[in-house]
Design an enzyme around this catalytic site. Sequence first.
Site, PDB file in Angstrom:
ATOM      1  N   HIS A 293      75.825  77.889 113.573  1.00 11.61           N
ATOM      2  CA  HIS A 293      74.820  77.973 112.505  1.00 11.61           C
ATOM      3  C   HIS A 293      74.199  76.598 112.314  1.00 11.61           C
ATOM      4  O   HIS A 293      74.911  75.597 112.238  1.00 11.61           O
ATOM      5  CB  HIS A 293      75.486  78.429 111.213  1.00 11.61           C
ATOM      6  CG  HIS A 293      74.562  78.388 110.033  1.00 11.61           C
ATOM      7  ND1 HIS A 293      73.298  78.932 110.066  1.00 11.61           N
ATOM      8  CD2 HIS A 293      74.713  77.870 108.787  1.00 11.61           C
ATOM      9  CE1 HIS A 293      72.718  78.753 108.896  1.00 11.61           C
ATOM     10  NE2 HIS A 293      73.547  78.099 108.100  1.00 11.61           N
TER      11      HIS A 293
ATOM     12  N   HIS B 282      70.480  74.497 110.438  1.00 16.36           N
ATOM     13  CA  HIS B 282      69.216  74.535 109.710  1.00 16.36           C
ATOM     14  C   HIS B 282      68.199  73.690 110.489  1.00 16.36           C
ATOM     15  O   HIS B 282      67.474  72.896 109.896  1.00 16.36           O
ATOM     16  CB  HIS B 282      69.378  73.973 108.295  1.00 16.36           C
ATOM     17  CG  HIS B 282      70.355  74.713 107.445  1.00 16.36           C
ATOM     18  ND1 HIS B 282      70.929  74.166 106.339  1.00 16.36           N
ATOM     19  CD2 HIS B 282      70.836  75.989 107.539  1.00 16.36           C
ATOM     20  CE1 HIS B 282      71.752  75.052 105.780  1.00 16.36           C
ATOM     21  NE2 HIS B 282      71.710  76.158 106.491  1.00 16.36           N
TER      22      HIS B 282
ATOM     23  N   ASP C 116      63.988  83.404 129.918  1.00 11.58           N
ATOM     24  CA  ASP C 116      65.291  83.136 130.537  1.00 11.58           C
ATOM     25  C   ASP C 116      66.417  83.267 129.521  1.00 11.58           C
ATOM     26  O   ASP C 116      67.331  84.058 129.679  1.00 11.58           O
ATOM     27  CB  ASP C 116      65.332  81.703 131.096  1.00 11.58           C
ATOM     28  CG  ASP C 116      64.503  81.516 132.349  1.00 11.58           C
ATOM     29  OD1 ASP C 116      64.086  82.524 132.959  1.00 11.58           O
ATOM     30  OD2 ASP C 116      64.280  80.347 132.726  1.00 11.58           O
TER      31      ASP C 116
ATOM     32  N   HIS D 131      66.322  80.840 105.588  1.00 13.93           N
ATOM     33  CA  HIS D 131      67.614  80.145 105.666  1.00 13.93           C
ATOM     34  C   HIS D 131      67.725  79.315 106.940  1.00 13.93           C
ATOM     35  O   HIS D 131      67.486  78.108 106.905  1.00 13.93           O
ATOM     36  CB  HIS D 131      68.743  81.183 105.546  1.00 13.93           C
ATOM     37  CG  HIS D 131      70.105  80.587 105.595  1.00 13.93           C
ATOM     38  ND1 HIS D 131      71.247  81.323 105.490  1.00 13.93           N
ATOM     39  CD2 HIS D 131      70.521  79.310 105.774  1.00 13.93           C
ATOM     40  CE1 HIS D 131      72.307  80.538 105.568  1.00 13.93           C
ATOM     41  NE2 HIS D 131      71.887  79.316 105.748  1.00 13.93           N
TER      42      HIS D 131
ATOM     43  N   TYR E 208      70.675  82.469 138.431  1.00 16.91           N
ATOM     44  CA  TYR E 208      70.507  81.054 138.099  1.00 16.91           C
ATOM     45  C   TYR E 208      71.855  80.313 138.042  1.00 16.91           C
ATOM     46  O   TYR E 208      72.866  80.892 137.657  1.00 16.91           O
ATOM     47  CB  TYR E 208      69.801  80.934 136.745  1.00 16.91           C
ATOM     48  CG  TYR E 208      69.576  79.524 136.282  1.00 16.91           C
ATOM     49  CD1 TYR E 208      68.516  78.770 136.788  1.00 16.91           C
ATOM     50  CD2 TYR E 208      70.430  78.935 135.367  1.00 16.91           C
ATOM     51  CE1 TYR E 208      68.316  77.481 136.373  1.00 16.91           C
ATOM     52  CE2 TYR E 208      70.235  77.639 134.938  1.00 16.91           C
ATOM     53  CZ  TYR E 208      69.172  76.910 135.452  1.00 16.91           C
ATOM     54  OH  TYR E 208      68.995  75.623 135.037  1.00 16.91           O
TER      55      TYR E 208
END
Length: 223
Positions: free
Chosen positions: A97, A99, A122, A162, A216
């Site tokens: 997580h 910001h 991709d 958020h 890849y």
Amino acid sequence: MTTTIETIRRQVSDLHQELVRYGLVVWTAGNVSARVPGEDLLVIKPSGVSYEQLSPENMILCDLDGNVVEGDYSPSSDTAAHAYVYRHLPEVGGVVHTHSTYACAWAARGEAVPCVLTAMADEFGAEIPVGPFALIGDDSIGRGIVDTLSGHRSPAVLMRSHGVFTIGKDAKAAVKAAVMCEDVARTVHISRQLGEPLPIAQADIDSLNHRYRTVYGQRPAAQ
Ligand SMILES: [Zn+2]
């Protein structure tokens, strides 16, 4: 078992420094977690501890309901959201997580980042979707992440107003998705300043994503 948890504590601690290195976090915001393979456990950052002070020893071991199993500090205030993801998406081994600035600018508008770059096709295979507005404190952030990403190719979701949550087969993959999410959010934002980015045909997005996921990189034998 103890060795596995020690290894994961070190991995999760080290990966937090990648958030700093790529400029995805300020102060104590942001967090990385990893599932302990084969166990109903996760390792996550402690709450409110500066990035310079993070170490394998102060990572927190929690169960998949977010209760502390081992650790001297309180776990990240986002632990419930991470735990919800692990409970509902068994293939996920890592959650991140942040910001990060440009991705948050899209989240603040509640606007998905359109898939207009081959690098996006991709890594994300689609737009980076927007999840619902959700307040911290119950399951609503976790539910928003799971509902938005279930059946979606993107490993990243912009939770409205958020920030970014990413998932991966392990914590490193989730960190990579967070780094790439900010990178493409910035580029597409800049592109928007002078016009509308050109769309990529769905068949080309499908082809790029398939190639990236299957061809890849180094073959296992070469590693
Ligand atoms: Zn947050």
